[in-house]
Design a protein around this motif. Sequence first.
Motif, PDB file in Angstrom:
ATOM      1  N   ARG A 121      65.968  31.436  81.551  1.00  0.00           N
ATOM      2  CA  ARG A 121      64.716  30.889  82.055  1.00  0.00           C
ATOM      3  C   ARG A 121      64.894  29.517  82.675  1.00  0.00           C
ATOM      4  NH1 ARG A 121      60.040  31.055  77.790  1.00  0.00           N
ATOM      5  NH2 ARG A 121      58.917  30.313  79.604  1.00  0.00           N
TER       6      ARG A 121
ATOM      7  N   GLN B 279      65.576  29.775  86.343  1.00  0.00           N
ATOM      8  CA  GLN B 279      64.548  30.346  87.193  1.00  0.00           C
ATOM      9  C   GLN B 279      63.579  29.270  87.634  1.00  0.00           C
ATOM     10  OE1 GLN B 279      62.734  33.361  84.784  1.00  0.00           O
ATOM     11  NE2 GLN B 279      64.548  34.677  84.785  1.00  0.00           N
ATOM     12  N   PRO B 280      62.965  29.444  88.821  1.00  0.00           N
ATOM     13  CA  PRO B 280      61.963  28.474  89.242  1.00  0.00           C
ATOM     14  C   PRO B 280      60.796  28.456  88.257  1.00  0.00           C
ATOM     15  CG  PRO B 280      62.376  30.158  90.937  1.00  0.00           C
ATOM     16  CD  PRO B 280      63.201  30.510  89.768  1.00  0.00           C
ATOM     17  N   ALA B 281      60.262  27.285  87.978  1.00  0.00           N
ATOM     18  CA  ALA B 281      59.150  27.178  87.036  1.00  0.00           C
ATOM     19  C   ALA B 281      57.921  27.872  87.606  1.00  0.00           C
ATOM     20  CB  ALA B 281      58.854  25.703  86.761  1.00  0.00           C
ATOM     21  N   GLN B 282      57.258  28.668  86.760  1.00  0.00           N
ATOM     22  CA  GLN B 282      56.037  29.334  87.190  1.00  0.00           C
ATOM     23  C   GLN B 282      54.878  28.363  87.147  1.00  0.00           C
ATOM     24  OE1 GLN B 282      55.730  32.813  84.583  1.00  0.00           O
ATOM     25  NE2 GLN B 282      56.125  34.103  86.350  1.00  0.00           N
ATOM     26  N   GLN B 283      53.957  28.542  88.065  1.00  0.00           N
ATOM     27  CA  GLN B 283      52.748  27.752  88.042  1.00  0.00           C
ATOM     28  C   GLN B 283      51.868  28.216  86.887  1.00  0.00           C
ATOM     29  OE1 GLN B 283      51.866  25.092  90.008  1.00  0.00           O
ATOM     30  NE2 GLN B 283      53.983  25.259  90.704  1.00  0.00           N
ATOM     31  N   PRO B 284      51.177  27.301  86.203  1.00  0.00           N
ATOM     32  CA  PRO B 284      50.275  27.720  85.129  1.00  0.00           C
ATOM     33  C   PRO B 284      49.213  28.666  85.668  1.00  0.00           C
ATOM     34  CG  PRO B 284      50.606  25.344  85.102  1.00  0.00           C
ATOM     35  CD  PRO B 284      51.216  25.851  86.376  1.00  0.00           C
ATOM     36  N   LEU B 285      48.764  29.574  84.801  1.00  0.00           N
ATOM     37  CA  LEU B 285      47.666  30.451  85.184  1.00  0.00           C
ATOM     38  C   LEU B 285      46.434  29.604  85.498  1.00  0.00           C
ATOM     39  CD1 LEU B 285      47.803  33.448  82.662  1.00  0.00           C
ATOM     40  CD2 LEU B 285      47.808  33.618  85.151  1.00  0.00           C
TER      41      LEU B 285
ATOM     42  N   GLU C 286      49.537  28.762  78.625  1.00  0.00           N
ATOM     43  CA  GLU C 286      50.931  28.316  78.525  1.00  0.00           C
ATOM     44  C   GLU C 286      51.195  27.473  77.271  1.00  0.00           C
ATOM     45  OE1 GLU C 286      49.861  29.560  82.415  1.00  0.00           O
ATOM     46  OE2 GLU C 286      49.004  27.907  81.261  1.00  0.00           O
TER      47      GLU C 286
ATOM     48  N   SER D 164      47.736  39.731  83.934  1.00  0.00           N
ATOM     49  CA  SER D 164      48.078  39.413  85.323  1.00  0.00           C
ATOM     50  C   SER D 164      49.361  38.600  85.398  1.00  0.00           C
ATOM     51  CB  SER D 164      46.936  38.646  85.995  1.00  0.00           C
ATOM     52  OG  SER D 164      46.837  37.316  85.481  1.00  0.00           O
ATOM     53  N   ARG D 165      49.790  38.031  84.271  1.00  0.00           N
ATOM     54  CA  ARG D 165      51.016  37.248  84.228  1.00  0.00           C
ATOM     55  C   ARG D 165      52.009  37.794  83.190  1.00  0.00           C
ATOM     56  NH1 ARG D 165      52.182  31.841  85.072  1.00  0.00           N
ATOM     57  NH2 ARG D 165      51.179  32.217  87.083  1.00  0.00           N
ATOM     58  N   TYR D 166      51.502  38.239  82.046  1.00  0.00           N
ATOM     59  CA  TYR D 166      52.384  38.598  80.933  1.00  0.00           C
ATOM     60  C   TYR D 166      52.256  40.077  80.577  1.00  0.00           C
ATOM     61  CZ  TYR D 166      52.362  33.525  80.378  1.00  0.00           C
ATOM     62  OH  TYR D 166      52.468  32.187  80.612  1.00  0.00           O
TER      63      TYR D 166
END
Length: 255
Positions: free
Chosen positions: A66, A69-75, A142, A195-197
Amino acid sequence: MTIDGQEPAQSTSGAGSWSNYSPRIDTAAVTGLLRHGASRAFRRRGGLLLSLVAVLILTGLFIHPRAMQPAQQPLSIPYAFAPSPNCDDRPADAIVNCIVLHSTVEPTTEGTMKIFETPARRVSAHFVVGRDGRVVQMVPVEKRAWHAGASVLDGVPKVNDYSVGIEMVNLNDADDPYPQEQMEAVAGIIRYIRSRYAVPDERIVSHAQIAVPAGRKSDPLGFDFEKLRALAHNPPGTGLPPAAAVPAPIATPGP
């Protein structure tokens, strides 16, 4: 002086002279020397290359995927938001894969929010869902909300680390019903989280299921999980997206 083991040729005058000297060079030996030097250079460069490869491999072993990997934007937060101080960061390697449902016992949304906004209470949930379907988000997905307490799911402890907590306003007496509006709002939250997890149906669980020791918690008593799971997959009517089901923000209760 000798070259290749041969003495220099002598002049006819009898005096030593280099004028008639014609040296013979062993080209095979020279080629061998060149090849030997090139081989040593190649080995040196090859050794450096192998060292670099080894460093990269070891780095890959000790750096969590992880982190690469590029950091995901918060939902985004489509719900009314009233931040609770009772939360903290999830562990770096935690992945949300579970949703825990609770009953508040507290009879109102506002009363539940006040509890979650009080630092001394050291308790919170990501979402509070009123009887009328009103949703208030109190902790970003998050972050780690403090809702599960001592807990374990499928042998993995500390369920707070990898779960989302949803509190439903209900007395948890097995008689107080869960209205359809409330059920549909919870299903909307599940779709929003998914939608994310990746959260499979079997990991939508009750507080009673995960609490340790067994029997420490009973909520949510009388809740229809099968109905909720069906709603989360097949919303009624046209299937409103989660954001469309969000009520107008409600006032945050004062101290």
